[in-house]
Design a protein around this motif. Structure first.
Motif, PDB file in Angstrom:
ATOM      1  N   SER A  91       0.700  -1.386   0.165  1.00  0.00           N
ATOM      2  CA  SER A  91       0.003   0.097  -0.074  1.00  0.00           C
ATOM      3  C   SER A  91       0.851   1.077   0.027  1.00  0.00           C
ATOM      4  O   SER A  91       0.322   2.222   0.141  1.00  0.00           O
ATOM      5  CB  SER A  91      -0.826   0.017   1.244  1.00  0.00           C
ATOM      6  OG  SER A  91       0.069  -0.089   2.427  1.00  0.00           O
ATOM      7  N   ASP A 127       1.552   4.393  -5.438  1.00  0.00           N
ATOM      8  CA  ASP A 127       0.317   4.898  -5.802  1.00  0.00           C
ATOM      9  C   ASP A 127      -0.202   4.056  -7.319  1.00  0.00           C
ATOM     10  O   ASP A 127       0.764   3.154  -7.396  1.00  0.00           O
ATOM     11  CB  ASP A 127      -0.085   6.401  -5.979  1.00  0.00           C
ATOM     12  CG  ASP A 127       1.106   6.850  -7.272  1.00  0.00           C
ATOM     13  OD1 ASP A 127       1.543   6.087  -7.999  1.00  0.00           O
ATOM     14  OD2 ASP A 127       0.972   8.020  -7.027  1.00  0.00           O
ATOM     15  N   ARG A 132       4.250   5.181  -7.883  1.00  0.00           N
ATOM     16  CA  ARG A 132       5.063   6.194  -7.042  1.00  0.00           C
ATOM     17  C   ARG A 132       4.858   6.216  -5.535  1.00  0.00           C
ATOM     18  O   ARG A 132       3.618   5.913  -5.162  1.00  0.00           O
ATOM     19  CB  ARG A 132       4.647   7.741  -7.432  1.00  0.00           C
ATOM     20  CG  ARG A 132       4.632   7.861  -9.186  1.00  0.00           C
ATOM     21  CD  ARG A 132       6.294   7.910  -9.588  1.00  0.00           C
ATOM     22  NE  ARG A 132       7.268   8.616  -9.255  1.00  0.00           N
ATOM     23  CZ  ARG A 132       7.548   9.531  -9.722  1.00  0.00           C
ATOM     24  NH1 ARG A 132       7.106  10.190 -10.927  1.00  0.00           N
ATOM     25  NH2 ARG A 132       8.531  10.418  -9.094  1.00  0.00           N
ATOM     26  N   ILE A 180       3.902   6.966  -2.104  1.00  0.00           N
ATOM     27  CA  ILE A 180       2.867   7.928  -1.443  1.00  0.00           C
ATOM     28  C   ILE A 180       3.411   8.648  -0.425  1.00  0.00           C
ATOM     29  O   ILE A 180       3.366   9.791  -0.206  1.00  0.00           O
ATOM     30  CB  ILE A 180       1.652   6.806  -1.038  1.00  0.00           C
ATOM     31  CG1 ILE A 180       0.839   6.495  -2.214  1.00  0.00           C
ATOM     32  CG2 ILE A 180       0.885   7.911  -0.410  1.00  0.00           C
ATOM     33  CD1 ILE A 180      -0.082   5.395  -1.819  1.00  0.00           C
ATOM     34  N   ASP A 181       4.340   8.251   0.708  1.00  0.00           N
ATOM     35  CA  ASP A 181       4.544   8.838   1.962  1.00  0.00           C
ATOM     36  C   ASP A 181       5.852   9.595   1.582  1.00  0.00           C
ATOM     37  O   ASP A 181       6.657   9.383   0.928  1.00  0.00           O
ATOM     38  CB  ASP A 181       4.959   7.596   2.989  1.00  0.00           C
ATOM     39  CG  ASP A 181       5.365   8.352   4.198  1.00  0.00           C
ATOM     40  OD1 ASP A 181       5.875   9.433   4.122  1.00  0.00           O
ATOM     41  OD2 ASP A 181       4.990   7.680   5.329  1.00  0.00           O
ATOM     42  N   ASP A 182       5.490  11.035   1.912  1.00  0.00           N
ATOM     43  CA  ASP A 182       6.685  11.975   1.434  1.00  0.00           C
ATOM     44  C   ASP A 182       7.956  11.640   2.292  1.00  0.00           C
ATOM     45  O   ASP A 182       9.078  12.104   1.832  1.00  0.00           O
ATOM     46  CB  ASP A 182       6.133  13.354   2.073  1.00  0.00           C
ATOM     47  CG  ASP A 182       7.056  14.462   1.531  1.00  0.00           C
ATOM     48  OD1 ASP A 182       7.428  14.519   0.118  1.00  0.00           O
ATOM     49  OD2 ASP A 182       7.421  15.450   2.395  1.00  0.00           O
TER      50      ASP A 182
END
Length: 179
Positions: free
Chosen positions: A148, A151, A155, A157-159
């Motif tokens: 998870s 995306d 790419r 998701i978590d900065d």
């Protein structure tokens, strides 16, 4: 122009480590980028004696030797690096020419567990140590709950992961440019 070799520790085309490796390549920036193929026969000294080194092993050794920097994306299989990656290390270690020596190497991992491949990275570092590469110590990039973590476009998701990965790739690039 620098040459970056990406080594995916998973064979599966849609693995999260291949997605993470693609993110690392983007973060590394402009370079001639190649990818290792770890579909090699199981290491067998009888095979080596009878037939010599398999073509795939020689190709992998040459790619490692030619690279200015290497990034390895390793999944975690049963609390360690995957067998396919260990097998590749074993084969390459047999070929004369110390391909890994003084090579800047970054290790990243994506795993479905909460530790993000921490044990696989540890075991991979242990396996690489005899070859004397220049292992980049951090920041550690350990993508947890990897199914998870990306995306629909593959790419991250978590900065926080993106920032750590960018920092690690900037350090890897700087090490490669020092050579």
């Amino acid at each position: 122009m620098l040459t970056l070799l990406g080594i995916p520790g998973a064979l599966r085309a849609a693995s999260t480590n291949r997605l993470l490796l693609a993110e690392a390549r983007r973060a590394f920036g402009e370079a001639h980028q190649t990818e290792a193929d770890l579909r090699l026969p199981l290491f067998d000294e009888d095979l080596e004696i009878a037939e010599g080194f398999p073509a795939g092993v020689l190709a992998l050794h040459a790619r490692i030797k030619a690279a200015d920097a290497i990034v390895i994306a390793t999944p975690e299989y049963n609390k360690a690096l995957p067998g396919v990656l260990k097998n590749a290390l074993d084969w390459v270690s047999r070929v004369p020419g110390a391909a890994w020596r003084d090579k800047p190497v970054a290790i990243i991992s994506a795993a479905d567990g909460r530790a993000g491949g921490e044990r696989s990275q540890f075991s991979l570092r242990l396996c690489l140590t005899p070859f004397r590469p220049r292992l980049i110590s951090g920041p550690e990039v350990l993508v947890a709950h990897s199914r998870s973590a990306f995306d629909e476009n593959g790419r991250l998701i978590d900065d926080r992961y993106r920032k750590s990965l960018t920092e690690l790739m900037n350090i890897l690039r700087a090490e490669a440019e020092r050579r």
